[in-house]
Design a protein around this motif. Structure first.
Motif, PDB file in Angstrom:
ATOM      1  N   CYS A  14       0.859  -1.177   0.000  1.00 55.04           N
ATOM      2  CA  CYS A  14       0.000   0.000   0.000  1.00 55.04           C
ATOM      3  C   CYS A  14       0.897   1.228   0.000  1.00 55.04           C
ATOM      4  O   CYS A  14       2.121   1.131   0.144  1.00 55.04           O
ATOM      5  CB  CYS A  14      -0.944   0.007   1.203  1.00 55.04           C
ATOM      6  N   TYR A  15       0.279   2.425  -0.155  1.00 52.08           N
ATOM      7  CA  TYR A  15       1.016   3.663  -0.345  1.00 52.08           C
ATOM      8  C   TYR A  15       0.444   4.762   0.551  1.00 52.08           C
ATOM      9  O   TYR A  15      -0.729   4.696   0.952  1.00 52.08           O
ATOM     10  CB  TYR A  15       0.945   4.100  -1.809  1.00 52.08           C
ATOM     11  N   PRO A 110       7.043   7.112   6.220  1.00 51.76           N
ATOM     12  CA  PRO A 110       8.195   6.350   5.739  1.00 51.76           C
ATOM     13  C   PRO A 110       7.766   4.941   5.334  1.00 51.76           C
ATOM     14  O   PRO A 110       6.701   4.458   5.723  1.00 51.76           O
ATOM     15  CB  PRO A 110       9.132   6.335   6.948  1.00 51.76           C
ATOM     16  N   SER A 111       8.602   4.288   4.572  1.00 53.20           N
ATOM     17  CA  SER A 111       8.318   2.920   4.146  1.00 53.20           C
ATOM     18  C   SER A 111       8.434   1.957   5.318  1.00 53.20           C
ATOM     19  O   SER A 111       9.101   2.230   6.321  1.00 53.20           O
ATOM     20  CB  SER A 111       9.276   2.505   3.038  1.00 53.20           C
ATOM     21  N   SER A 112       7.780   0.811   5.171  1.00 49.87           N
ATOM     22  CA  SER A 112       7.951  -0.247   6.160  1.00 49.87           C
ATOM     23  C   SER A 112       9.405  -0.721   6.143  1.00 49.87           C
ATOM     24  O   SER A 112      10.045  -0.778   5.086  1.00 49.87           O
ATOM     25  CB  SER A 112       7.011  -1.416   5.856  1.00 49.87           C
ATOM     26  N   PHE A 113       9.903  -1.072   7.325  1.00 52.69           N
ATOM     27  CA  PHE A 113      11.321  -1.411   7.425  1.00 52.69           C
ATOM     28  C   PHE A 113      11.547  -2.342   8.605  1.00 52.69           C
ATOM     29  O   PHE A 113      10.907  -2.202   9.649  1.00 52.69           O
ATOM     30  CB  PHE A 113      12.153  -0.140   7.598  1.00 52.69           C
ATOM     31  N   LEU A 144       3.983  -1.019   3.607  1.00 54.87           N
ATOM     32  CA  LEU A 144       3.799   0.306   3.010  1.00 54.87           C
ATOM     33  C   LEU A 144       5.060   0.711   2.256  1.00 54.87           C
ATOM     34  O   LEU A 144       6.170   0.605   2.777  1.00 54.87           O
ATOM     35  CB  LEU A 144       3.469   1.338   4.081  1.00 54.87           C
ATOM     36  N   CYS A 145       4.864   1.164   1.031  1.00 55.67           N
ATOM     37  CA  CYS A 145       5.965   1.635   0.196  1.00 55.67           C
ATOM     38  C   CYS A 145       5.773   3.125  -0.056  1.00 55.67           C
ATOM     39  O   CYS A 145       4.771   3.539  -0.631  1.00 55.67           O
ATOM     40  CB  CYS A 145       6.005   0.868  -1.125  1.00 55.67           C
ATOM     41  N   PRO A 267      14.010   1.205   1.070  1.00 56.62           N
ATOM     42  CA  PRO A 267      12.917   1.975   1.660  1.00 56.62           C
ATOM     43  C   PRO A 267      13.221   3.468   1.695  1.00 56.62           C
ATOM     44  O   PRO A 267      14.380   3.887   1.797  1.00 56.62           O
ATOM     45  CB  PRO A 267      12.819   1.399   3.081  1.00 56.62           C
ATOM     46  N   ASN A 268      12.166   4.243   1.609  1.00 55.39           N
ATOM     47  CA  ASN A 268      12.261   5.695   1.739  1.00 55.39           C
ATOM     48  C   ASN A 268      11.986   6.050   3.195  1.00 55.39           C
ATOM     49  O   ASN A 268      10.844   6.003   3.654  1.00 55.39           O
ATOM     50  CB  ASN A 268      11.251   6.371   0.807  1.00 55.39           C
ATOM     51  N   LEU A 269      13.042   6.417   3.928  1.00 56.18           N
ATOM     52  CA  LEU A 269      12.912   6.735   5.352  1.00 56.18           C
ATOM     53  C   LEU A 269      13.138   8.213   5.633  1.00 56.18           C
ATOM     54  O   LEU A 269      13.485   8.587   6.754  1.00 56.18           O
ATOM     55  CB  LEU A 269      13.912   5.899   6.166  1.00 56.18           C
TER      56      LEU A 269
END
Length: 482
Positions: A14-15, A110-113, A144-145, A267-269
Motif C-alpha cells: 500500500c502507499y 516512511p516505508s515499512s522497514f 507500506l511503500c 525503503p524511503n525513510l
C-alpha cells in the motif's frame, strides 16, 4: 470463536494517502457478551538495543558492569474506531458477523522497514472487548511503500569526480606515487539501472596493484532518545564488481559497470527521525602487504522514480513516443498516477487523522532533500497534487479518495470532491506576472511613460498650473504679499 481481518483492496503493498478498505469477520459458536468490537490503526517506528556500561558502585566501592537498554519511538498515526457499541448486558447471537471499515492513510509516511536495531511497522488490529474476561484480538501488518522521486532531490544530476594519490615506500626507499581517479555521470539511480564508473589508475611506484574493487554500501543508522541519545550502525553491500590490477610503472583507464539489484529493498525513510538510510559508492585499489589500500568514496541516492531526461544504459536511448512525461507542467498532458486507487466498497469511511496528528515534515536546510514547505511528491498538471489529500471527515455520498479530473471510474454517477485540472486553486503557470515588466523582458518594474511633472518650464516660470512654482515666482509672490 474466531476473529479475522480481511482487506478488499490490498495486494501485498500500500502507499501513503491510500484508502484501506476491508471487514472484520467474527464467528461465534454460541451467544457472547461483549462491550464493543473495535478496529485500531497504528503506524510507528521504534529502535532498541542493549549496551554494557561500567560504573562505580559507591556502596561496595568497586567498578561494576550493567546492561543498559537504549530505545526511541516515533508514532505517525494511532486511531481507534468502535464498530459495535455494546455494554455489560449486551449479547451477540451465535453465527457469523461481518463489520466493514475503511481508513485513509496519512500522506507523509516512511516505508515499512525491518532492521537489526529497529523497525517501522503499520498494523491493523481487531478487538472484541468482553466484560470481566480476556479480549479476543487479531492483528495484521501492512507493507507500506513510500515513493521517492529522484527528480525532486537537488544535485542528483550533477556529475562527480575526484582524485586521490599516495606515495609508496618500499624498503626505506621512496618510490613514485599511485594516482586513482574516478567519476560518476550522476548521483541518483533506481533498481535495475546501471552505474557507469569512469576509472583511471596511474602507478608510478615500484609496487604492482593487485586489483581494483567497486562496491555500493547501504548504511543504516539507528538513533535512541532514552536514556540518552546514542547511535547504532549497520552496513551492507548491495552491489560490487572487480577489475584487474595495474603493474608497476603502468597506467590503466576503463569504465566499470555496477547494476543496482532489483531483488533488494530500498525503503524511503526520509520522514523518519530515528532511522536513517544512506548509500555510498566506494572504490578501492588493492595493494600488497604491508602497504595500505587506496580508497575513495562517493555518496549516492537510490529511489523509486528515475531521473527524467537521462539516458538509461540498461534500455538504450529512450523512445520519444513512449517515454514518461516530464513534470514541466506541459499543458494538456496528465502524467500517470504513481499507483492505482483502491475502489471503495460502499462502506462508511473512517475519519482521517486530525491535522494536529504528529506527521513529520521532510527535513530542510542543507540536508539535500526537499524543504519542509514543499510537497514531498511531484506536482501534476494544473498544479494539483498526484497524491490525494485528506477528504472531509463526514462523507455522505462515498466519494472516491483520488481525483483524476472527473468522476471516479469506480463509482458511476458520483463526481469527484476534488477540483479538476481546469479548476485548480492555483494560478496557471502562463499567467502574467503581478508586476509590470520593463521593456526588453526584464523583471524590473517599468517606469511610467510620462514624468509626474512637466519637463518644460518647470524652472523657467512656466504658467502651467500643474508645475510647482520656480524660485523667482516664489520670491515675487513673497514680495507682493509684503
Amino acid at each position: 470463536m474466531s476473529l479475522e481481518i480481511v482487506l478488499d483492496n490490498y495486494n501485498g503493498v500500500c502507499y501513503p494517502g491510500q484508502t484501506i478498505a476491508g471487514r472484520i469477520e467474527c464467528v461465534l459458536n454460541k451467544e457472547k457478551n461483549l462491550r464493543a468490537i473495535k478496529i485500531k490503526f497504528k503506524g510507528r517506528a521504534e529502535t532498541e538495543w542493549h549496551e554494557s556500561e561500567s560504573y562505580y558502585d559507591h556502596s561496595s566501592k568497586k567498578h561494576r558492569t550493567r546492561r543498559v537498554r537504549y530505545s526511541a519511538e516515533e508514532v505517525y498515526f494511532e486511531q481507534e474506531y468502535i464498530l459495535v457499541q455494546g455494554g455489560e448486558n449486551y449479547t451477540l447471537p451465535q453465527g457469523r458477523h461481518v463489520y466493514p471499515f475503511s481508513y485513509i492513510l496519512p500522506q507523509q509516511l516512511p516505508s515499512s522497514f525491518e532492521g537489526g536495531y529497529g523497525n517501522i511497522q503499520y498494523t491493523i488490529k481487531g478487538v472484541i472487548d468482553r466484560p470481566w474476561k480476556f479480549d479476543y484480538e487479531t492483528k495484521i501488518l501492512l507493507n507500506l511503500c513510500s515513493p521517492l522521486d529522484l527528480n525532486y532531490i537537488p544535485g542528483l544530476r550533477d556529475p562527480l569526480a575526484t582524485s586521490v594519490d599516495k606515495n609508496i615506500c618500499c624498503c626505506w626507499c621512496k618510490s613514485g606515487p599511485i594516482t586513482f581517479d574516478i567519476s560518476l555521470p550522476l548521483r541518483g539511480y533506481c533498481p535495475g539501472q546501471q552505474v557507469n564508473i569512469g576509472a583511471y589508475v596511474q602507478n608510478m611506484s615500484n609496487v604492482s596493484a593487485e586489483n581494483v574493487k567497486f562496491k555500493i554500501y547501504k548504511d543504516t543508522e539507528f538513533i535512541s532518545h532514552y536514556p540518552s541519545t546514542h547511535h547504532k550502525h549497520e552496513e551492507h553491500v548491495i552491489a560490487e564488481c572487480e577489475d584487474g590490477g595495474i603493474g608497476a610503472h603502468g597506467e590503466k583507464s576503463w569504465t566499470s559497470v555496477l547494476s543496482i539489484p532489483t531483488n533488494a529493498n530500498y525503503p524511503n525513510l526520509i520522514p523518519c527521525n530515528i532511522i536513517n538510510i544512506s548509500y555510498r559508492l566506494k572504490g578501492k585499489v588493492i595493494l600488497p602487504c604491508p602497504h595500505t589500500n587506496l580508497d575513495v568514496e562517493f555518496p549516492c541516492v537510490i529511489g523509486t522514480v528515475p531521473l527524467t531526461g537521462v539516458v538509461d544504459t540498461t534500455l538504450g536511448p529512450p523512445n520519444t513516443e513512449t517515454s514518461l512525461p516530464s513534470y514541466n507542467l506541459i499543458s494538456g498532458i496528465q502524467p500517470p498516477m504513481p499507483y492505482p486507487p483502491g475502489p471503495l466498497i460502499g462502506v462508511p469511511i473512517a475519519p482521517a487523522p486530525p491535522e494536529s496528528a504528529p506527521l513529520l515534515p521532510f527535513p530542510s536546510g542543507d540536508s539535500g532533500y526537499l524543504p519542509s514547505n514543499q510537497p514531498p511528491y511531484p506536482s501534476a498538471i494544473g498544479n494539483a497534487a498526484p497524491y490525494p489529500s485528506y477528504p472531509p471527515t463526514q462523507v455522505s455520498n462515498e466519494k472516491p479518495p483520488y481525483s483524476s479530473g472527473g468522476p471516479s471510474p469506480y463509482l458511476s454517477g458520483v463526481s469527484s470532491p476534488y477540483p479538476s485540472s481546469g479548476q485548480s486553486p492555483y494560478p496557471p503557470t502562463t499567467a502574467s506576472a503581478p508586476y509590470p515588466s520593463a521593456p526588453g523582458g526584464s523583471f524590473a518594474p517599468a517606469l511610467p511613460t510620462g514624468a509626474p511633472y512637466p519637463t518644460d518650464g518647470v524652472f523657467s516660470g512656466s504658467s502651467d498650473a500643474t508645475a510647482p512654482p520656480s524660485y523667482e515666482d516664489a520670491k515675487q509672490l513673497k514680495n507682493e504679499k509684503q
